[in-house]
Each structure stands twice: as C-alpha cells, then as structure tokens.
Design a protein around this motif. Structure first.
Motif, PDB file in Angstrom:
ATOM      1  N   ALA A 145      11.111   2.955  -2.884  1.00  0.00           N
ATOM      2  CA  ALA A 145      10.403   1.945  -3.669  1.00  0.00           C
ATOM      3  C   ALA A 145       9.714   0.921  -2.777  1.00  0.00           C
ATOM      4  CB  ALA A 145      11.370   1.257  -4.624  1.00  0.00           C
ATOM      5  N   GLN A 146      10.392   0.485  -1.741  1.00  0.00           N
ATOM      6  CA  GLN A 146       9.822  -0.525  -0.849  1.00  0.00           C
ATOM      7  C   GLN A 146       8.635   0.013  -0.065  1.00  0.00           C
ATOM      8  OE1 GLN A 146      13.386  -1.536   1.278  1.00  0.00           O
ATOM      9  NE2 GLN A 146      14.317  -2.478  -0.528  1.00  0.00           N
ATOM     10  N   ALA A 147       8.622   1.324   0.177  1.00  0.00           N
ATOM     11  CA  ALA A 147       7.520   1.925   0.930  1.00  0.00           C
ATOM     12  C   ALA A 147       6.299   2.168   0.059  1.00  0.00           C
ATOM     13  CB  ALA A 147       7.983   3.242   1.555  1.00  0.00           C
ATOM     14  N   THR A 148       6.475   2.223  -1.264  1.00  0.00           N
ATOM     15  CA  THR A 148       5.349   2.572  -2.144  1.00  0.00           C
ATOM     16  C   THR A 148       4.757   1.388  -2.886  1.00  0.00           C
ATOM     17  OG1 THR A 148       6.833   3.055  -4.022  1.00  0.00           O
ATOM     18  CG2 THR A 148       6.329   4.874  -2.518  1.00  0.00           C
ATOM     19  N   ARG A 149       5.339   0.209  -2.770  1.00  0.00           N
ATOM     20  CA  ARG A 149       4.937  -0.906  -3.625  1.00  0.00           C
ATOM     21  C   ARG A 149       3.466  -1.269  -3.481  1.00  0.00           C
ATOM     22  NH1 ARG A 149       9.208  -5.560  -3.939  1.00  0.00           N
ATOM     23  NH2 ARG A 149      10.314  -3.774  -4.762  1.00  0.00           N
ATOM     24  N   LEU A 150       2.882  -1.089  -2.314  1.00  0.00           N
ATOM     25  CA  LEU A 150       1.482  -1.458  -2.105  1.00  0.00           C
ATOM     26  C   LEU A 150       0.516  -0.303  -2.355  1.00  0.00           C
ATOM     27  CD1 LEU A 150       1.770  -3.662   1.120  1.00  0.00           C
ATOM     28  CD2 LEU A 150       1.701  -4.396  -1.271  1.00  0.00           C
ATOM     29  N   LEU A 151       1.026   0.858  -2.731  1.00  0.00           N
ATOM     30  CA  LEU A 151       0.164   2.011  -2.958  1.00  0.00           C
ATOM     31  C   LEU A 151      -0.553   1.922  -4.304  1.00  0.00           C
ATOM     32  CD1 LEU A 151       2.334   5.045  -1.753  1.00  0.00           C
ATOM     33  CD2 LEU A 151       0.679   3.696  -0.451  1.00  0.00           C
ATOM     34  N   SER A 152      -1.716   2.561  -4.372  1.00  0.00           N
ATOM     35  CA  SER A 152      -2.434   2.664  -5.638  1.00  0.00           C
ATOM     36  C   SER A 152      -1.687   3.616  -6.567  1.00  0.00           C
ATOM     37  CB  SER A 152      -3.842   3.206  -5.388  1.00  0.00           C
ATOM     38  OG  SER A 152      -3.771   4.572  -4.977  1.00  0.00           O
ATOM     39  N   PRO A 153      -1.972   3.577  -7.869  1.00  0.00           N
ATOM     40  CA  PRO A 153      -1.329   4.522  -8.792  1.00  0.00           C
ATOM     41  C   PRO A 153      -1.552   5.982  -8.390  1.00  0.00           C
ATOM     42  CG  PRO A 153      -2.354   2.751 -10.029  1.00  0.00           C
ATOM     43  CD  PRO A 153      -2.778   2.575  -8.599  1.00  0.00           C
ATOM     44  N   GLY A 155      14.907  10.863   5.171  1.00  0.00           N
ATOM     45  CA  GLY A 155      15.156   9.670   5.969  1.00  0.00           C
ATOM     46  C   GLY A 155      13.961   8.738   5.977  1.00  0.00           C
ATOM     47  N   GLY A 156      14.121   7.632   6.680  1.00  0.00           N
ATOM     48  CA  GLY A 156      13.063   6.635   6.719  1.00  0.00           C
ATOM     49  C   GLY A 156      11.765   7.152   7.291  1.00  0.00           C
ATOM     50  N   ARG A 157      11.837   7.958   8.338  1.00  0.00           N
ATOM     51  CA  ARG A 157      10.616   8.494   8.949  1.00  0.00           C
ATOM     52  C   ARG A 157       9.907   9.448   7.998  1.00  0.00           C
ATOM     53  NH1 ARG A 157       8.165   8.415  13.665  1.00  0.00           N
ATOM     54  NH2 ARG A 157       6.974  10.213  14.395  1.00  0.00           N
ATOM     55  N   GLY A 158      10.691  10.263   7.294  1.00  0.00           N
ATOM     56  CA  GLY A 158      10.102  11.188   6.334  1.00  0.00           C
ATOM     57  C   GLY A 158       9.401  10.456   5.203  1.00  0.00           C
ATOM     58  N   ILE A 159      10.014   9.359   4.733  1.00  0.00           N
ATOM     59  CA  ILE A 159       9.380   8.552   3.692  1.00  0.00           C
ATOM     60  C   ILE A 159       8.070   7.978   4.201  1.00  0.00           C
ATOM     61  CG2 ILE A 159       9.597   6.451   2.314  1.00  0.00           C
ATOM     62  CD1 ILE A 159      12.627   6.959   2.268  1.00  0.00           C
ATOM     63  N   LYS A 217       2.172   7.780   4.127  1.00  0.00           N
ATOM     64  CA  LYS A 217       0.903   7.735   4.853  1.00  0.00           C
ATOM     65  C   LYS A 217       0.000   8.898   4.473  1.00  0.00           C
ATOM     66  CE  LYS A 217       2.245   5.089   8.940  1.00  0.00           C
ATOM     67  NZ  LYS A 217       2.404   5.112  10.421  1.00  0.00           N
ATOM     68  N   ALA A 218       0.575  10.085   4.327  1.00  0.00           N
ATOM     69  CA  ALA A 218      -0.224  11.245   3.944  1.00  0.00           C
ATOM     70  C   ALA A 218      -0.809  11.072   2.550  1.00  0.00           C
ATOM     71  CB  ALA A 218       0.635  12.506   4.000  1.00  0.00           C
ATOM     72  N   ALA A 219      -0.005  10.565   1.622  1.00  0.00           N
ATOM     73  CA  ALA A 219      -0.492  10.355   0.259  1.00  0.00           C
ATOM     74  C   ALA A 219      -1.571   9.279   0.233  1.00  0.00           C
ATOM     75  CB  ALA A 219       0.674   9.959  -0.646  1.00  0.00           C
ATOM     76  N   GLU A 220      -1.385   8.232   1.018  1.00  0.00           N
ATOM     77  CA  GLU A 220      -2.365   7.151   1.070  1.00  0.00           C
ATOM     78  C   GLU A 220      -3.680   7.649   1.657  1.00  0.00           C
ATOM     79  OE1 GLU A 220      -2.030   2.427   2.073  1.00  0.00           O
ATOM     80  OE2 GLU A 220      -1.213   3.833   3.537  1.00  0.00           O
ATOM     81  N   ALA A 221      -3.588   8.458   2.706  1.00  0.00           N
ATOM     82  CA  ALA A 221      -4.800   8.993   3.328  1.00  0.00           C
ATOM     83  C   ALA A 221      -5.559   9.900   2.369  1.00  0.00           C
ATOM     84  CB  ALA A 221      -4.433   9.762   4.594  1.00  0.00           C
ATOM     85  N   GLU A 222      -4.836  10.652   1.559  1.00  0.00           N
ATOM     86  CA  GLU A 222      -5.469  11.572   0.617  1.00  0.00           C
ATOM     87  C   GLU A 222      -6.061  10.844  -0.583  1.00  0.00           C
ATOM     88  OE1 GLU A 222      -4.133  15.365  -2.180  1.00  0.00           O
ATOM     89  OE2 GLU A 222      -3.035  14.917  -0.327  1.00  0.00           O
ATOM     90  N   ALA A 223      -5.336   9.828  -1.084  1.00  0.00           N
ATOM     91  CA  ALA A 223      -5.772   9.153  -2.305  1.00  0.00           C
ATOM     92  C   ALA A 223      -6.676   7.953  -2.041  1.00  0.00           C
ATOM     93  CB  ALA A 223      -4.560   8.706  -3.117  1.00  0.00           C
ATOM     94  N   ASP A 224      -6.450   7.242  -0.919  1.00  0.00           N
ATOM     95  CA  ASP A 224      -7.183   6.003  -0.639  1.00  0.00           C
ATOM     96  C   ASP A 224      -7.651   5.951   0.805  1.00  0.00           C
ATOM     97  OD1 ASP A 224      -6.520   4.837  -3.258  1.00  0.00           O
ATOM     98  OD2 ASP A 224      -4.486   4.739  -2.442  1.00  0.00           O
TER      99      ASP A 224
END
Length: 437
Positions: free
Chosen positions: A130-138, A156-160, A165-172
């Motif tokens: 949750a803390q890693a995704t809070r700033l992501l777009s829908p 783990g934390g690195r995997g999250i 980052k991969a989702a952000e690069a693809e979506a935004d």
C-alpha cells in the motif's frame, strides 16, 4: 473463566517442542487479531465519508475532507481518524497512515485486499504494498494489483519496488520521467536533533553540490585554524565540528588589522535558554545528576550543562523561576506570559490521547470555555496542538483535568471511549462501546 492462549495448558518450559508449538500458535493468533484490526480500519474509513464541503467553507476550523489513500480512493471525514487511532493506541499521525494503508488496499488493490481478508497475506507485507502504490495513478495501481496479487504473500521489498516501477513506466511514462528528474537532486542537510547523546552531541549528514562542498571545506578549515590560534586545544576533528557551530553564528571571513595581521572575526554569542524546576525536596535535583533539554526532549549530564553556561561565547538568558505547583490566573481571556509558560512546561506535549506534538508550538486551550464561565487559570488551561484543538471544539471530544499529577486529563470521545492522559502516557480507562446483533 479466564481465557488462555493456544496450548497454554500443555506448555512445558522443559520441553523445547512444547515451546515451539506455543510460540507458533501464539504468533498465528497475533497475526489473526492484527488482521481483524486492519480490516476494521478500512471499514471505519469507508463508514466515514467526507462531510459536506459547504459547512467546512462557512465555519472555520470545522471538519474537512481528507485524502488518506491514492487517487480514486474515497475521501474521508478528517476527524474520524482521531477516534479510531486512540481506540487502538496510536497517535493521530500514526493512525492516519495505518487507516490510509488499509483504505488504499481495500479501495485500489481489491485482489491483494481479498487475500488479506482471507488471511493469506500478513498485514505488515500488505502495508508495504500500500505504501509503495499510494502515489500511483489508477491505471498503474491496477497493473500492480494484477501482477502482485498471486504472490503478495511472499514478495519482498525489492520485488514490490520493481513491480511498482514497471507498472508506472507502462502506465505513466511521462510522470515517471518527471519524478526521475526530480529525484536527481539529492541535496540535503539532516541534523538529528531528536537523537542527542548523554553528552549533548548530535549527528549530521548531508549531500551538497561539489562547489558548495568545497566552499564549506575551506570555511571549516579556516575557522578550525582560527580556533587553534585563539588557544583551543581540541583535536582537529573536534575543532572542525565546533567550526560548523561558529559558521551558524557569524560569517567565517578573515579581516586584517592596520599592520596587515589576521584579525579574528567577531564571534556572535549563542543564546542558551534554561528552565529551572523547583523540587519539593530542598537541595535535591528531581532529575538526579542530569538536566532535561526541552527542545530535543532528551537528558544531558550536568557537566555538559555547566560547560555551556560558563562558555564566554554563550549568552545566558535567565528567565523567572517558575514554581510548577503555584496556582496562577488572569483576569481576561488572554493568557499572561508566565501562565502560558507554566502550562507549556507542565504539559510538555499536546494533551490529546497519544499525541506527542510539542506543547511549545501548540494552542493553549480553556478546558471549560471562557464564554461558559471558564477561568484563565492553571487548572483550566491545557496545551492542544491545532488539529486536536479543532477536534475538541468541533467534533464532540471533551476533557477535564483530574486530581492526579499535574498535567493529567480525562478524555471522552464522541462514542464514549474514555482515556486518561498523564505525563507518563495514555491509558484506556473504559470501553463502553457495545455491538448489536
């Protein structure tokens, strides 16, 4: 009959297997209870949607809408955070993040949330997601939910971080580029003033532009040399550390006298403010051989304190000695300076349950309002940070001072929960809440 933890009856301290079974089952029970609290946090947020903006706009200080999760998650009523946080033993600030993590998962990561509800993903791991995704777009958070849900229980934390980052690069892609550029500037100076050792020392770290770093290096070297010329016998490292304090108090520029000799620059005096507390035992220091530093809420040894007071470059400001047991009062709503200082020193922090914000930056509240007959006096004033002052004024929280140690208050929440706040912390003193079938 008192309840017992799993396998408590069979627990044999001489049997290693029995201890392992007990520890395993107790941990499972702990995780189950933690999950129930986390689920309740999400439901609490969803049950308290944001209030009508018209009321907030017309009445200053009233409840506002609050975004505690990412874009697209429901906004919540601001003051609902305080009561839930107090009920589970958290400060309002900690409760804000705890409930926000739960709402982020429930509203924006439904696949991961379903696994949390089923007990398949521990709360601590879900909160990292949750803390890693809070700033992501829908759009980006939807991709994260799709890709993480099946292995959220073990990632783990690195995997999250990599998945986000991969989702952000693809979506935004444009947003990611802007954030990367903003993150390139790592300059900072961090002074850990809240972590003071017993001798009054703190750590500092930072990152500077090379040009600024070289200028600072030259300035530290120059002032360290000046300190040596003035008779300082400390080591070079110590003089460099002292030089940083000197730079904070004056410009480290060299001047020359009429004969062309280097003239040490004028040194600004530092101001040291001390608070002297009267002990009921004459001749004894109630804090032992240490002094309390209000700014950092830490203790230092008296030898360090004496060295500060006798330093010729320290400007010692002596303020009136306050007897904390003395009853003070004023004739009007405005609070006299010494009375305000007495309240600040007595309460130390905001007196709302579990709050730790400093009293010195807080409002001084009339417990019984002035317009309802409350006096401006020692026993009717308390320190409340601005947020909790608003909560008390506009959201049904009430409190009274108690006959316990000075700085003790009994709080009652809008739902009837009661808390005792004393100088040593907050205790829940009643649980009148009931549930219906």
């Amino acid at each position: 009959m008192a309840s017992t933890t799993p396998h408590q009856e069979e627990l044999d301290p001489r049997d290693p297997r029995s201890l392992l079974v007990h520890a395993r089952d107790a941990r499972a029970a702990e995780e189950a209870h933690g999950r129930e609290v986390f689920i309740a946090a999400a439901r609490w947020a969803l049950a308290h949607p944001a209030a009508d903006e018209w009321d907030s706009a017309c009445v200053p200080g009233t409840e506002r809408e609050l975004a505690i999760a990412g874009q697209g998650a429901p906004l919540v009523a601001e003051f609902c955070i305080d009561e839930f946080a107090a009920a589970i033993g958290l400060s309002t600030d900690a409760g804000h993040y705890y409930i926000g993590d739960a709402l982020e998962l429930a509203a924006r990561l439904p696949r991961c949330w379903k696994r949390v509800e089923a007990g398949e993903v521990p709360v601590w791991r879900a909160r990292k997601i949750a803390q890693a995704t809070r700033l992501l777009s829908p759009e980006a958070v939807e991709l994260v939910d799709q890709r993480l849900a099946s292995f959220a229980h073990s990632i783990g934390g690195r995997g999250i971080e990599q998945t986000v980052k991969a989702a952000e690069a693809e979506a935004d892609p444009e947003l990611l580029k802007a954030r990367r550029e903003a993150a390139d500037d790592k300059r900072h100076i961090t002074i850990y003033s809240r972590h003071v050792d017993f001798h009054g020392r703190v750590d500092i770290e930072g990152a500077l532009d090379l040009a600024d770093a070289l200028d600072l290096e030259d300035a530290l070297a120059a002032v360290a040399a000046q300190l040596k010329d003035l008779g300082c016998t400390e080591s070079l490292d110590a003089r460099r550390a002292m030089a940083l304090g000197e730079l904070a108090r004056r410009e480290a520029s060299l001047t020359f006298d009429a004969a062309g000799e280097v003239e040490p620059p004028a040194r600004s005096k530092r101001t040291l403010q001390l608070y002297v507390h009267i002990s009921h035992a004459p001749g004894q220091n109630p804090f032992g051989s240490v002094a309390r530093v209000e700014n950092t809420r830490t203790a230092i040894d008296l030898d360090t304190l004496r060295s500060w007071c006798t330093d010729p470059d320290t400007q010692l400001v002596v303020r009136p000695v306050l007897d904390m047991a003395e009853h003070r009062s004023g004739e009007s709503y405005e609070i006299p300076t010494l009375l305000r200082e007495q309240v600040i020193l007595r309460d130390v922090t905001c007196v709302f349950p579990h709050c730790t914000r400093p009293a010195r930056s807080a409002d001084i509240d009339h417990i019984v309002p002035w317009d309802e007959g409350g006096s401006t006096s020692t026993d009717n004033l308390a320190a409340l940070c601005r947020h909790h002052h608003r909560v008390k004024t506009h959201h049904g929280w009430t409190y009274t001072s108690t006959s316990g140690p000075p700085g003790s208050y009994r709080w009652t929440s809008p739902h009837g929960q009661q808390y005792l706040r004393t100088p040593t912390g907050t205790t829940t003193i009643s649980r009148p809440l009931t549930t219906t079938a």
